[in-house]
Enzyme design. Sequence first.
Site, PDB file in Angstrom:
ATOM      1  N   ASN A  12       0.860  -1.298  -0.188  1.00 32.42           N
ATOM      2  CA  ASN A  12       0.034   0.029  -0.060  1.00 32.42           C
ATOM      3  C   ASN A  12       0.847   1.276  -0.016  1.00 32.42           C
ATOM      4  OD1 ASN A  12      -1.585   2.264   0.914  1.00 32.42           O
ATOM      5  ND2 ASN A  12      -3.115   0.776   1.694  1.00 32.42           N
ATOM      6  N   LYS A  15       0.341   3.684   2.937  1.00 35.00           N
ATOM      7  CA  LYS A  15       1.264   3.239   4.095  1.00 35.00           C
ATOM      8  C   LYS A  15       2.538   3.645   4.192  1.00 35.00           C
ATOM      9  CE  LYS A  15      -2.225  -0.245   5.539  1.00 35.00           C
ATOM     10  NZ  LYS A  15      -2.136  -1.856   5.916  1.00 35.00           N
ATOM     11  N   ASP A  70      -1.760  -4.436  11.105  1.00 34.34           N
ATOM     12  CA  ASP A  70      -3.102  -4.946  10.984  1.00 34.34           C
ATOM     13  C   ASP A  70      -3.895  -4.409  11.570  1.00 34.34           C
ATOM     14  OD1 ASP A  70      -4.734  -6.883   9.565  1.00 34.34           O
ATOM     15  OD2 ASP A  70      -4.893  -8.172  11.423  1.00 34.34           O
ATOM     16  N   SER A  71      -5.105  -4.130  10.940  1.00 34.55           N
ATOM     17  CA  SER A  71      -6.243  -2.971  11.487  1.00 34.55           C
ATOM     18  C   SER A  71      -7.613  -3.315  11.081  1.00 34.55           C
ATOM     19  CB  SER A  71      -6.204  -1.786  11.297  1.00 34.55           C
ATOM     20  OG  SER A  71      -5.895  -1.592   9.747  1.00 34.55           O
ATOM     21  N   PHE A 153     -11.999   5.271   3.028  1.00 43.34           N
ATOM     22  CA  PHE A 153     -12.261   3.987   2.625  1.00 43.34           C
ATOM     23  C   PHE A 153     -12.804   3.080   3.696  1.00 43.34           C
ATOM     24  CE2 PHE A 153      -8.043   4.440   3.885  1.00 43.34           C
ATOM     25  CZ  PHE A 153      -7.736   3.149   4.511  1.00 43.34           C
ATOM     26  N   GLY A 154     -13.001   1.748   3.347  1.00 45.13           N
ATOM     27  CA  GLY A 154     -13.345   0.640   4.414  1.00 45.13           C
ATOM     28  C   GLY A 154     -14.917   1.316   4.896  1.00 45.13           C
ATOM     29  N   TYR A 155     -14.776   1.180   6.036  1.00 48.22           N
ATOM     30  CA  TYR A 155     -16.012   1.551   7.058  1.00 48.22           C
ATOM     31  C   TYR A 155     -15.917   3.044   7.284  1.00 48.22           C
ATOM     32  CZ  TYR A 155     -16.150  -3.439   7.606  1.00 48.22           C
ATOM     33  OH  TYR A 155     -16.283  -4.986   7.271  1.00 48.22           O
ATOM     34  N   HIS A 181      -6.262   5.789  13.815  1.00 52.06           N
ATOM     35  CA  HIS A 181      -5.677   4.612  14.644  1.00 52.06           C
ATOM     36  C   HIS A 181      -4.382   4.242  14.270  1.00 52.06           C
ATOM     37  CE1 HIS A 181      -8.099   3.266  11.375  1.00 52.06           C
ATOM     38  NE2 HIS A 181      -7.716   2.034  11.541  1.00 52.06           N
TER      39      HIS A 181
END
Length: 210
Positions: A12, A15, A70-71, A153-155, A181
């Site tokens: 990514n 990141k 990881d998240s 993105f994501g949630y 986070h």
Amino acid sequence: MPTHRIVLATANPGKIRELRSLLPPNVEVVSAPALGIRLPPETGETFVENALLKARVAAQESGLIALADDSGLEVDALGGRPGVHSARYAGEHADDAQNIARLLRELRDVPLSQRTARFRAVVAIVAPDGREAVVEGTVEGCIAEKPRGRGGFGYDPVFIPCGYDRTFAEMTLEEKNRLSHRAQALQRAVPILLDWLGCTGQAADNDDSS
């Protein structure tokens, strides 16, 4: 000033940029795929297990200090789900919209006051000599009743951080990153990383918040 190289166990680019912005200019960040390293599947039952799994492989195969993260999202009313399965909650090949749709279906009868949740990120640091460290970051919030906003993105379209009335997807990238986070976890990882590299006391000379 000597240059140090570390490997980030991800493909990514976002990141990589985020970590690079937190490090002094003499620390080079390279991705595991750029070194020809195939990262293992995330088969762990916890964020810690998955982060360590990736970091150990990257450190062993590169001979460099490695970082991996990881998240995911933990919803209290769902017993902590989707958790480590956040990216594939609606199925192995599900997209963000499908994952959100499943989440909202499961929370359909849960009042907003009981839709508490958090994003959690774990960062593992592993050195080729066997040293290991794990840090984490969290941001508390609740799950909205329907998606709002077009960013992130994501949630992000259904996550409202505590103290705000907007979802992450309704915030600017800079606003979200101040609460992120993963940014919290990376900031806690950097002093450990610099200590292991012998760069204690150095800070990132980078005013670019992107």
